[in-house]
Design a protein around this motif. Structure first.
Motif, PDB file in Angstrom:
ATOM      1  N   ASP A  30       0.800  -1.215   0.000  1.00 36.69           N
ATOM      2  CA  ASP A  30       0.000   0.000   0.000  1.00 36.69           C
ATOM      3  C   ASP A  30       0.832   1.265   0.000  1.00 36.69           C
ATOM      4  OD1 ASP A  30      -1.830  -1.921   2.327  1.00 36.69           O
ATOM      5  OD2 ASP A  30      -2.351  -1.643   0.228  1.00 36.69           O
ATOM      6  N   SER A  51      -0.635   4.402  -2.279  1.00 34.02           N
ATOM      7  CA  SER A  51      -1.529   3.533  -3.037  1.00 34.02           C
ATOM      8  C   SER A  51      -2.423   4.316  -3.981  1.00 34.02           C
ATOM      9  CB  SER A  51      -2.385   2.694  -2.086  1.00 34.02           C
ATOM     10  OG  SER A  51      -3.130   3.530  -1.215  1.00 34.02           O
ATOM     11  N   ASN A  71       2.868  -4.069  -9.022  1.00 31.84           N
ATOM     12  CA  ASN A  71       1.933  -4.683  -8.070  1.00 31.84           C
ATOM     13  C   ASN A  71       1.862  -6.197  -8.242  1.00 31.84           C
ATOM     14  OD1 ASN A  71       1.164  -2.242  -6.838  1.00 31.84           O
ATOM     15  ND2 ASN A  71      -0.269  -1.808  -8.494  1.00 31.84           N
TER      16      ASN A  71
END
Length: 123
Positions: A30, A51, A71
């Motif tokens: 995050d 994030s 990611n």
């Protein structure tokens, strides 16, 4: 759970790419931040990414360093160009992680630091 790599010795004006990989039962990364600590100095923020996509750079590296994150690989990167001798430091990554426990069906938020990777810029 964080492993940084990519440091080394480079001449002034050169480039390096640091990587910070999160391992374990990671649901998401995050926040990814890169910090550095030069000998005799306090640790300072180099760049970070939230994030929501917000990115911050220290003034001393703006325009030369680029932070990014994959990611799918739970890996963050710091591309460093036009390196200067004053950039010599141990570079650390910090991540805010969401981990999952599939058995308990729970998620946990945690902050982790990588072990640091040494970057030496020779003049």
């Amino acid at each position: 759970q964080l492993q940084a790599s990519g440091g080394g010795l480079v001449q002034a004006g050169g480039s390096l790419r640091l990587s910070c990989a999160a391992s374990g039962s990671i649901h998401s990364v995050d926040y990814m931040g890169w910090y550095r600590q030069a000998p005799g100095k306090q640790r300072e923020l180099v760049a970070d990414m939230r994030s929501n996509g917000d990115i911050n750079y220290a003034g001393s590296v703006k325009g030369r360093f680029t932070i990014s994150k994959d990611n799918a690989k739970n890996t963050g990167y710091l591309e460093m160009n036009s390196l200067k001798p004053e950039g010599t430091a141990v570079y650390y990554c910090q991540a805010h992680l969401t981990t999952v426990d599939l058995v308990a069906n729970t998620q946990t938020l945690m902050t982790r630091w990588g072990p640091g990777t040494l970057v030496t810029v020779s003049s």
